[in-house]
Design an enzyme around this catalytic site. Sequence first.
Site, PDB file in Angstrom:
ATOM      1  N   ASP A   1     -10.833   3.484   4.736  1.00  0.00           N
ATOM      2  CA  ASP A   1     -10.972   2.037   4.578  1.00  0.00           C
ATOM      3  C   ASP A   1     -12.409   1.592   4.822  1.00  0.00           C
ATOM      4  O   ASP A   1     -12.742   0.423   4.643  1.00  0.00           O
ATOM      5  CB  ASP A   1     -10.021   1.317   5.539  1.00  0.00           C
ATOM      6  CG  ASP A   1      -9.736  -0.123   5.126  1.00  0.00           C
ATOM      7  OD1 ASP A   1      -9.885  -0.441   3.924  1.00  0.00           O
ATOM      8  OD2 ASP A   1      -9.361  -0.929   5.992  1.00  0.00           O
TER       9      ASP A   1
ATOM     10  N   GLN B   1      -4.292  -1.712   9.718  1.00  0.00           N
ATOM     11  CA  GLN B   1      -4.143  -3.031   9.108  1.00  0.00           C
ATOM     12  C   GLN B   1      -4.668  -4.092  10.079  1.00  0.00           C
ATOM     13  O   GLN B   1      -4.294  -4.126  11.244  1.00  0.00           O
ATOM     14  CB  GLN B   1      -2.664  -3.298   8.791  1.00  0.00           C
ATOM     15  CG  GLN B   1      -2.413  -4.617   8.091  1.00  0.00           C
ATOM     16  CD  GLN B   1      -3.053  -4.711   6.722  1.00  0.00           C
ATOM     17  OE1 GLN B   1      -2.991  -3.768   5.945  1.00  0.00           O
ATOM     18  NE2 GLN B   1      -3.666  -5.839   6.408  1.00  0.00           N
TER      19      GLN B   1
ATOM     20  N   LYS C   1       0.820  -1.205   0.000  1.00  0.00           N
ATOM     21  CA  LYS C   1       0.000   0.000   0.000  1.00  0.00           C
ATOM     22  C   LYS C   1       0.854   1.255   0.000  1.00  0.00           C
ATOM     23  O   LYS C   1       0.522   2.250  -0.662  1.00  0.00           O
ATOM     24  CB  LYS C   1      -0.946  -0.025   1.202  1.00  0.00           C
ATOM     25  CG  LYS C   1      -2.057  -1.068   1.051  1.00  0.00           C
ATOM     26  CD  LYS C   1      -2.742  -1.422   2.348  1.00  0.00           C
ATOM     27  CE  LYS C   1      -3.751  -2.549   2.147  1.00  0.00           C
ATOM     28  NZ  LYS C   1      -4.298  -3.065   3.405  1.00  0.00           N
TER      29      LYS C   1
END
Length: 282
Positions: free
Chosen positions: A122, A99, A55
Amino acid sequence: MSQARLMDGTALARRIVEDTARQAADLTRRTGTQPCLATVLVGEDPASVTYVRMKQNRCRTAGIASRHVALPARTTTEELVATLRSLSADPAVHGILLQHPVGDHIDERAAFEAIAPEKDVDGVTFASFATMSFGLPGFVSCTPGGILRLLDAYDVDLTGKRAVVVGRSAILGKPVGMLLLARDATVTYCHSRTADLSAAVREADVVVAAVGRPRLIRGQDVKPGAVVVDAGYNPGNVGDVDFDSAVERASLITPVPGGVGPMTIATLLEQTVTAAARQLGV
């Protein structure tokens, strides 16, 4: 019937990232501020480390600054929440990615909720799920959002179609079902306790496999001509769909890898630039 066409997520994601890079460059030129994505990683799980590095590399490609916060595996929920709140309050950070998974000792939901909704690129907070479900401005969960973009790119008309979502996670199964519902599909959620999963799948015009069990969906259970989206990723580059048999019956199918995965990252980057533009008021 002939083999299914592959839905190429890699090629579409590349085009989205190129467009995102142009938007990021224009935003930086107009405001003097480069969009910034902060990534937070707890522990050193090899797969998670690889995903975060990927990413960060994509951020550079898209003209997005990245800030990485690496926390030890022993980090507590309170410490993680404090870190995320600090990033949420930092005007130089426009998007935040935690994450996951974060470890069984951490309250993951409490951590997600420490992310300010305007920086939840996200799409993991309660606020993001609610705005997405009601069709209001906000951020979609990245994998479901990427799936819808992929279906659109291949002109899949969802109106009136029977869609079966296999999986009910908070950041994939549940939100993708809501996005399909918003497109006038008739949605059925299936999961580990569904009686006769095969029968449900056989009725589906669109199948989204997102359960994390390798080759759970067999080709013999795919309705001829159905659209099959494999959002699973298991060891050995294996999805949740038995690709070799399903490709013989579906009309469109995503490969693993190269289908849904690249779309997830592209959606994340696109939403980061959108978040930056909103926060900068342009």
